[in-house]
Design a protein around this motif. Structure first.
Motif, PDB file in Angstrom:
ATOM      1  N   ALA A   1      96.887  93.270 -48.201  1.00 35.28           N
ATOM      2  CA  ALA A   1      98.044  93.945 -47.613  1.00 35.28           C
ATOM      3  C   ALA A   1      97.638  95.325 -47.111  1.00 35.28           C
ATOM      4  O   ALA A   1      96.812  95.997 -47.728  1.00 35.28           O
ATOM      5  N   ILE A   2      98.219  95.724 -46.004  1.00 34.28           N
ATOM      6  CA  ILE A   2      97.997  97.061 -45.439  1.00 34.28           C
ATOM      7  C   ILE A   2      99.349  97.670 -45.111  1.00 34.28           C
ATOM      8  O   ILE A   2     100.205  97.022 -44.496  1.00 34.28           O
ATOM      9  N   ALA A   3      99.529  98.936 -45.509  1.00 29.78           N
ATOM     10  CA  ALA A   3     100.799  99.628 -45.283  1.00 29.78           C
ATOM     11  C   ALA A   3     100.528 101.033 -44.750  1.00 29.78           C
ATOM     12  O   ALA A   3     100.293 101.963 -45.520  1.00 29.78           O
ATOM     13  N   PRO A   4     100.527 101.223 -43.439  1.00 32.37           N
ATOM     14  CA  PRO A   4     100.311 102.557 -42.885  1.00 32.37           C
ATOM     15  C   PRO A   4     101.531 103.444 -43.089  1.00 32.37           C
ATOM     16  O   PRO A   4     102.665 102.952 -43.187  1.00 32.37           O
ATOM     17  N   GLY A   5     101.305 104.745 -43.164  1.00 31.88           N
ATOM     18  CA  GLY A   5     102.415 105.687 -43.215  1.00 31.88           C
ATOM     19  C   GLY A   5     103.095 105.759 -41.862  1.00 31.88           C
ATOM     20  O   GLY A   5     102.465 105.569 -40.817  1.00 31.88           O
ATOM     21  N   ASN A   6     104.384 106.035 -41.835  1.00 31.09           N
ATOM     22  CA  ASN A   6     105.125 106.064 -40.578  1.00 31.09           C
ATOM     23  C   ASN A   6     104.607 107.132 -39.626  1.00 31.09           C
ATOM     24  O   ASN A   6     104.690 106.986 -38.410  1.00 31.09           O
ATOM     25  N   GLN A   7     104.057 108.226 -40.191  1.00 27.53           N
ATOM     26  CA  GLN A   7     103.595 109.325 -39.351  1.00 27.53           C
ATOM     27  C   GLN A   7     102.173 109.118 -38.829  1.00 27.53           C
ATOM     28  O   GLN A   7     101.649 109.964 -38.110  1.00 27.53           O
ATOM     29  N   ALA A   8     101.542 108.006 -39.189  1.00 27.05           N
ATOM     30  CA  ALA A   8     100.188 107.717 -38.701  1.00 27.05           C
ATOM     31  C   ALA A   8     100.227 107.374 -37.216  1.00 27.05           C
ATOM     32  O   ALA A   8     101.188 106.770 -36.730  1.00 27.05           O
ATOM     33  N   GLN A   9      99.176 107.758 -36.499  1.00 24.39           N
ATOM     34  CA  GLN A   9      99.075 107.420 -35.082  1.00 24.39           C
ATOM     35  C   GLN A   9      98.925 105.918 -34.925  1.00 24.39           C
ATOM     36  O   GLN A   9      98.175 105.273 -35.649  1.00 24.39           O
ATOM     37  N   ARG A  10      99.636 105.362 -33.930  1.00 21.51           N
ATOM     38  CA  ARG A  10      99.632 103.915 -33.736  1.00 21.51           C
ATOM     39  C   ARG A  10      98.861 103.515 -32.488  1.00 21.51           C
ATOM     40  O   ARG A  10      97.853 102.816 -32.567  1.00 21.51           O
ATOM     41  N   GLY A  11      99.345 103.918 -31.340  1.00 20.70           N
ATOM     42  CA  GLY A  11      98.708 103.525 -30.086  1.00 20.70           C
ATOM     43  C   GLY A  11      99.340 102.283 -29.501  1.00 20.70           C
ATOM     44  O   GLY A  11      99.711 101.349 -30.232  1.00 20.70           O
ATOM     45  N   VAL A  12      99.469 102.250 -28.186  1.00 21.65           N
ATOM     46  CA  VAL A  12     100.113 101.137 -27.495  1.00 21.65           C
ATOM     47  C   VAL A  12      99.340  99.838 -27.701  1.00 21.65           C
ATOM     48  O   VAL A  12      99.932  98.769 -27.884  1.00 21.65           O
ATOM     49  N   ALA A  13      98.005  99.911 -27.685  1.00 28.10           N
ATOM     50  CA  ALA A  13      97.199  98.696 -27.820  1.00 28.10           C
ATOM     51  C   ALA A  13      97.438  98.016 -29.165  1.00 28.10           C
ATOM     52  O   ALA A  13      97.516  96.783 -29.243  1.00 28.10           O
ATOM     53  N   THR A  14      97.551  98.812 -30.216  1.00 25.86           N
ATOM     54  CA  THR A  14      97.810  98.257 -31.547  1.00 25.86           C
ATOM     55  C   THR A  14      99.168  97.565 -31.589  1.00 25.86           C
ATOM     56  O   THR A  14      99.309  96.457 -32.124  1.00 25.86           O
ATOM     57  N   ILE A  15     100.162  98.216 -31.014  1.00 21.79           N
ATOM     58  CA  ILE A  15     101.512  97.641 -30.993  1.00 21.79           C
ATOM     59  C   ILE A  15     101.527  96.359 -30.165  1.00 21.79           C
ATOM     60  O   ILE A  15     102.118  95.343 -30.563  1.00 21.79           O
ATOM     61  N   GLU A  16     100.865  96.385 -29.022  1.00 17.76           N
ATOM     62  CA  GLU A  16     100.823  95.189 -28.174  1.00 17.76           C
ATOM     63  C   GLU A  16     100.155  94.026 -28.888  1.00 17.76           C
ATOM     64  O   GLU A  16     100.596  92.873 -28.788  1.00 17.76           O
TER      65      GLU A  16
ATOM     66  N   LEU B   1     106.679  94.691 -23.666  1.00 16.90           N
ATOM     67  CA  LEU B   1     107.482  95.893 -23.932  1.00 16.90           C
ATOM     68  C   LEU B   1     106.782  96.853 -24.889  1.00 16.90           C
ATOM     69  O   LEU B   1     107.423  97.732 -25.465  1.00 16.90           O
ATOM     70  N   ALA B   2     105.473  96.717 -25.046  1.00 17.70           N
ATOM     71  CA  ALA B   2     104.740  97.538 -26.018  1.00 17.70           C
ATOM     72  C   ALA B   2     104.900  99.025 -25.759  1.00 17.70           C
ATOM     73  O   ALA B   2     105.103  99.816 -26.696  1.00 17.70           O
ATOM     74  N   LYS B   3     104.812  99.456 -24.503  1.00 14.67           N
ATOM     75  CA  LYS B   3     104.915 100.888 -24.192  1.00 14.67           C
ATOM     76  C   LYS B   3     106.293 101.434 -24.543  1.00 14.67           C
ATOM     77  O   LYS B   3     106.417 102.526 -25.110  1.00 14.67           O
ATOM     78  N   GLN B   4     107.322 100.663 -24.207  1.00 14.23           N
ATOM     79  CA  GLN B   4     108.686 101.121 -24.505  1.00 14.23           C
ATOM     80  C   GLN B   4     108.934 101.180 -26.016  1.00 14.23           C
ATOM     81  O   GLN B   4     109.563 102.117 -26.514  1.00 14.23           O
ATOM     82  N   LEU B   5     108.424 100.183 -26.744  1.00 12.76           N
ATOM     83  CA  LEU B   5     108.623 100.162 -28.190  1.00 12.76           C
ATOM     84  C   LEU B   5     107.804 101.261 -28.869  1.00 12.76           C
ATOM     85  O   LEU B   5     108.230 101.825 -29.884  1.00 12.76           O
ATOM     86  N   ASP B   6     106.646 101.588 -28.306  1.00 12.77           N
ATOM     87  CA  ASP B   6     105.857 102.707 -28.823  1.00 12.77           C
ATOM     88  C   ASP B   6     106.631 104.009 -28.657  1.00 12.77           C
ATOM     89  O   ASP B   6     106.708 104.829 -29.585  1.00 12.77           O
TER      90      ASP B   6
END
Length: 373
Positions: free
Chosen positions: A161-176, A271-276
């Motif tokens: 399991a992996i649980a990043p903190g909400n304030q961690a940087q995400r990036g559009v590519a990761t979300i996509e 919609l990755a950019k919009q959701l980011d």
């Protein structure tokens, strides 16, 4: 021999962190990407105290002449951080083989990582090493399992399991990348057989303990799910879960997954950019604390029930460094000449947990292990 190291996506979240670590080596370090301006800005940020000669390179990996452009650079090694890798194909690793360059990527796409071995023959003939998935999974996760698997006669379950903190940087590519399988089925080894689950569903609460506490988790598709059942002769289950720290965002993703499962929406990834941008509105909430857990259960060498729970905690926003560590360690070993094999393979079983520990310490990341029955 060339000492040039090219980082594709070198000014991105992961590429920049890798560059910051490798800048202390006597090499030519190339920060590459589609924007020369962003590459130059990254160089200005990391150049202080650098031993390396650092250069920008404007390049598009999707260009028809990319292989020729790469060959003209004559690199020793290419580090590929330009995701998402879903549907990308093997243009970059093939170009590296043609150019006679070693290749490492941080891919998390199941098929991209697992099928990299199809390039093994070509890579071996060229005498280069092609490694896919040099990230938290399966790079670090397999190192943890390898460290403890000697205590087991039989491994019955592996749960990661992996649980990043909400304030961690995400990036559009990761979300996509995440959105490509959100609500879509994929196969997992569960109850001793292969069966489908749906991405970002089966949500539940999990206690990581220590500073991470309780976090929501859901199904995530990663290479480990395909690699580990056979690699470790697991008899019952291999699972992988991840989640968003804020319940509002996590349950929002679960709802999006349900809409895909019910065929109301086909795919959220466009919609990755919009959701980011939407998720960035919530950055001030939650924490900068990330966590990772690998739990193994089975029978030990004395024929007794045995369980190991390994946890990693990343305070102070240091979590995004964790996915880069496998790549940094492998790159340094190639530069030092201590990693001499050739071929193409997933990054599983290539690293030792002890090799990560100096980096954990330098980034104030710490691990805890719980052993019981």
């Amino acid at each position: 021999m060339s000492n040039k190291v090219i980082i594709l996506g070198g000014y991105g979240n992961f590429g920049r962190r890798i560059a910051e670590s490798l800048k202390h080596h006597d090499i030519t370090l190339v920060i590459a990407g589609r924007s020369k301006v962003k590459a130059q800005q990254c160089i200005e940020r990391i150049v202080p105290n650098a031993r390396a000669v650092i250069e920008p390179w404007q390049v598009d990996i999707h260009a028809n002449d990319f292989a020729k452009q790469l060959a003209d650079q004559a690199p020793f090694m290419v580090i590929h951080t330009s995701g998402p890798y879903q549907g990308q194909g093997y243009t970059v690793p093939n170009a590296c083989i043609e150019a006679g360059a070693h290749y490492i990527d941080l891919a998390d796409d199941r098929r991209f990582v697992c099928d990299i071995s199809t390039l093994d023959c070509a890579a071996s003939k060229k005498g280069v090493l092609i490694i896919s998935g040099a990230s938290s999974v399966p790079g670090l996760s397999s190192a943890v399992i390898d460290h403890y698997c000697g205590d087991f006669e039989r491994i019955e379950t592996i749960d990661i399991a992996i649980a990043p903190g909400n304030q961690a940087q995400r990036g559009v590519a990761t979300i996509e990348a995440i959105l490509t399988y959100t609500g879509h089925p994929f196969e997992v080894f569960k109850a001793g057989k292969w069966q489908p689950v749906y991405g970002w569903m089966d949500a539940h609460n999990h206690d990581f303990g220590d500073i991470a506490k309780r976090r929501l988790l859901a199904n995530v598709d990663v290479p480990d799910l395909a690699l580990f059942p056979n690699q470790y002769n697991v008899t019952e289950r291999v699972s992988f879960k991840a989640g968003l720290e804020l319940p509002l965002l996590h349950w929002g993703m679960v709802g999006m997954a349900a809409l895909v499962k019910w065929r109301v929406v086909k795919n959220w990834s466009p919609l990755a950019k919009q959701l980011d941008a939407l998720s960035n509105c919530f950055l001030r909430f939650g924490s900068d604390i990330g966590a990772m857990e690998v739990a193994m259960a089975g029978i030990d060498t004395d024929a007794q029930p045995h369980k190991v729970i390994w946890r990693l905690y990343a305070p102070n926003g240091q979590g995004p460094y964790i996915p880069t560590l496998s790549t940094i360690i492998l790159a340094e070993k190639l530069l030092a000449g201590t990693l001499t094999q050739s071929g193409a393979l997933p990054c599983s079983g290539l690293l030792q947990l002890t090799e990560f520990e100096p980096f954990f310490e330098s980034f104030e990341i710490y691990q805890k292990t719980q052993v019981g029955r």
